[in-house]
Motif scaffolding. Structure first.
Motif, short mmCIF file in Angstrom:
data_model
loop_
_atom_site.label_atom_id
_atom_site.label_comp_id
_atom_site.label_asym_id
_atom_site.label_seq_id
_atom_site.Cartn_x
_atom_site.Cartn_y
_atom_site.Cartn_z
N PHE A 203 -10.55 1.62 -0.15
CA PHE A 203 -11.02 3.00 -0.18
C PHE A 203 -10.69 3.62 -1.53
O PHE A 203 -9.58 3.48 -2.03
N THR A 204 -11.67 4.32 -2.09
CA THR A 204 -11.49 4.88 -3.42
C THR A 204 -12.03 6.30 -3.49
O THR A 204 -12.91 6.67 -2.71
N ARG A 205 -11.47 7.08 -4.42
CA ARG A 205 -12.03 8.41 -4.67
C ARG A 205 -13.16 8.35 -5.69
O ARG A 205 -13.87 9.30 -5.91
N ARG A 206 -13.25 7.17 -6.34
CA ARG A 206 -14.34 7.00 -7.30
C ARG A 206 -15.64 6.75 -6.54
O ARG A 206 -15.64 6.66 -5.31
N THR A 207 -16.73 6.62 -7.26
CA THR A 207 -17.99 6.26 -6.61
C THR A 207 -17.92 4.79 -6.24
O THR A 207 -17.77 3.94 -7.11
N SER B 298 -15.87 4.90 0.35
CA SER B 298 -15.42 6.20 -0.15
C SER B 298 -14.27 6.72 0.71
O SER B 298 -14.31 6.67 1.93
N LEU B 299 -13.26 7.23 0.02
CA LEU B 299 -12.11 7.80 0.74
C LEU B 299 -12.57 8.94 1.66
O LEU B 299 -11.94 9.19 2.70
N ASN B 300 -13.65 9.59 1.29
CA ASN B 300 -14.17 10.68 2.15
C ASN B 300 -14.60 10.20 3.53
O ASN B 300 -14.65 10.98 4.48
N ASP B 301 -14.98 8.91 3.61
CA ASP B 301 -15.49 8.38 4.89
C ASP B 301 -14.42 7.67 5.70
O ASP B 301 -14.72 7.03 6.72
N ILE B 302 -13.16 7.75 5.25
CA ILE B 302 -12.14 6.88 5.85
C ILE B 302 -11.98 7.10 7.36
O ILE B 302 -11.65 6.16 8.10
N HIS B 303 -12.23 8.32 7.81
CA HIS B 303 -11.99 8.57 9.24
C HIS B 303 -12.97 7.85 10.16
O HIS B 303 -12.68 7.65 11.34
N SER B 304 -14.09 7.38 9.62
CA SER B 304 -14.99 6.56 10.45
C SER B 304 -14.39 5.18 10.75
O SER B 304 -14.92 4.44 11.56
N TYR B 305 -13.31 4.84 10.03
CA TYR B 305 -12.74 3.49 10.20
C TYR B 305 -11.44 3.49 11.01
O TYR B 305 -10.73 2.50 11.05
N GLU B 306 -11.18 4.61 11.66
CA GLU B 306 -9.90 4.73 12.41
C GLU B 306 -9.71 3.62 13.43
O GLU B 306 -8.59 3.16 13.64
N GLY C 152 -6.37 -1.82 5.42
CA GLY C 152 -7.18 -1.08 4.46
C GLY C 152 -6.31 -0.70 3.27
O GLY C 152 -5.12 -0.42 3.42
N ILE C 153 -6.90 -0.75 2.09
CA ILE C 153 -6.18 -0.36 0.87
C ILE C 153 -6.73 0.98 0.41
O ILE C 153 -7.95 1.18 0.37
N VAL C 154 -5.83 1.91 0.06
CA VAL C 154 -6.28 3.18 -0.52
C VAL C 154 -5.84 3.21 -1.98
O VAL C 154 -4.64 3.30 -2.26
N GLY C 155 -6.81 3.15 -2.88
CA GLY C 155 -6.49 3.19 -4.31
C GLY C 155 -6.50 1.79 -4.90
O GLY C 155 -5.93 0.87 -4.33
#
Lengths: 327, 327
Positions: free
Chosen positions: A35-39, A53-61, A8-11
């Protein structure tokens, strides 16, 4: 290889784009999403993988083997590194040298109790250059290490020029002084001042009505950034800036010069010549993501740096294959 | 550091002498003795440490942390490596590339069941050059790796010339072709034949009455060694050979050239310029002896190569100190 390593890429700045591209060159890896902080709906990515969305990242653990953190060292990583390494194996390019010990401790405190592996400060400096400084001083303890950067675009120095009143746009190149590099390569162990090692060259677009002499003086006398260097300032048009200075080349040399035996000069040199600095850093991050995956499987958890990663872990080949093919 | 790492040297040729000298540059190490197959009383060593018979080596099992095997790859190591790694942690410079897998297995079978750590094939090629080939192909999978050797004295080729009838003495230098190196450095990914990569230069002393033309022909047409290269032969006097060709310089380059992103050229280069080839190899062996000691303490036993050794293990500094000082 049973199945591909899921990344996974963040940013999704220059580094994130470079990682996306590097993953496509590695058959044992698969990009799961960005994963992004943008829409997410407002961002489209080249490979067409899901933007999340970075907010949802924990669903992908459970779906991601390694997260590659592509944010900046100033604002993003100090928060994201310790937070995300609680739940994911991570790799990042944290590059504020002075704050590495503190960042390492914060990430280690998150990753270790949660059984995650987090390799920090990956790239070329810190990163491959650091490894070469280490090999140099460990193999030739009686000697000196020299690091030269460039010719290349320095983001930090370009930003500093842009903050000056009257500057509309600017780039700054760091250039190693050839005479100094030659002296070092010849094993003469010179003492070099800051000014003797590098020069700086700026290409500046002025705001309308700004005074060139005032801007030039503000640049060349700027403490920390320019006052200790010989700096050349060129004024150019906005079109020229865009056309001739949009690439992000960089590189440099780490040279260890030492003496062995009675008086034998021994010189080790590692050099990079990069047409794209962010793409190369991304390529290094991706190789270390493979290492993070393998180290986690081996139970090597907590924060790590490039110094803790055996070279063989970077390769998709087996140890046996490596010994046969490239040792 | 509680106490010094206690080292034993096996064999006192150029490599053994280099190791003796390198140990004196490393404060965390102590040379316990030199083991020889010769009569110990007939050998005197520079540092004045005890010279001991290789037959008695097993009496020193509790006194030595790491044995550095300084014998040759042809006759000494195939026997000594598997034998001594039953009872000692070892480091060696086994450099017959084609036989490394077989040698690794033999040493592993001795070391592992006995809880010993044996790092094989340490030096610069195999060794540091191998590591750089690995970093190169792992970071830039879309590219090519080039290894150039020299300018340097090649022991194997010098020996081949000396075996020719009518040759009293000789040295052979391997020289990388500059134009080829430049092409590679520029990222143009050239296809290079053997002849295009290196030239060979021989300095030969003739036996009295030997015919220069015959000897020259025998050299330049020798299969495997010279026939695929442009070779120059110079005839010199015995005094010149001794005076001008006694040093053992060597070196070379590993260059990885690859593409990232759309079409960015990225070039990584590792280069060595060595006034003394055996002393440098010795310096590498000593740094890896430290790693063997640490790995054994960590329970990492069996045969290892440079690919299995995390860079930080080579340094006398703590991980914390390394992160703070040179990352």
């Amino acid at each position: 290889m049973d199945s591909k390593i899921k990344i996974g890429i963040v940013g999704y700045g220059n580094l994130g784009k470079g990682v996306e591209s590097a993953i496509s060159q590695n058959d044992d890896m698969e990009l799961l999403g960005v994963f992004t902080r943008r829409t997410p709906s407002e961002l489209s990515v080249k490979s067409g993988v899901p933007v999340l969305s970075l907010n949802d990242i924990h669903s992908y653990e459970n779906d991601i083997d390694v997260l590659i953190l592509c944010g900046g060292s100033k604002n993003d990583l100090p928060e994201q590194g310790p937070e995300l390494s609680k739940s994911f194996n991570t790799v990042d390019s944290f590059d504020t040298h002075a704050k590495i010990p503190e960042y390492f401790d914060a990430v280690d405190a998150s990753a270790k109790p949660n059984g995650k592996t987090a390799i920090i400060s990956v790239g070329w400096d810190p990163g491959l250059f650091s490894i070469n400084r280490l090999y140099g001083e460990s193999i030739l303890p009686n000697g000196a290490t020299y690091t030269f950067w460039g010719k290349g675009l320095s983001q930090g120095h370009s930003d500093a020029v842009r903050r000056i009143n009257g500057v509309k746009g600017a780039v700054q190149y760091t250039i190693p002084v050839e005479a100094a590099v030659d002296k070092v390569r010849n094993g003469s162990l010179p003492q070099l001042t800051t000014r003797e090692k590098h020069t700086r060259e700026c290409f500046v677009v002025l705001e309308e009505g700004a005074d060139a002499t005032t801007v030039e003086q503000a640049i060349v006398t700027m403490p920390d950034y320019f006052s200790d260097y010989d700096t050349t300032v060129h004024f150019i048009s906005e079109a020229q800036l865009k056309e001739e200075h949009s690439a992000m080349p960089h590189g440099g040399f780490v040279i260890r010069s030492g003496k062995s035996g009675e008086d034998s000069n021994q010189v080790m040199e590692f050099a990079l010549k990069l047409e794209s600095n962010p793409e190369f850093t991304s390529s290094v991050l991706v190789a270390y993501a493979r290492a993070a995956y393998k180290m986690n499987k081996n139970g090597e958890v907590g924060a790590k740096t490039v110094f803790d990663v055996a070279p063989g872990l970077l390769s998709p080949k087996s140890s046996q294959q490596l010994r046969k093919e490239i040792l």
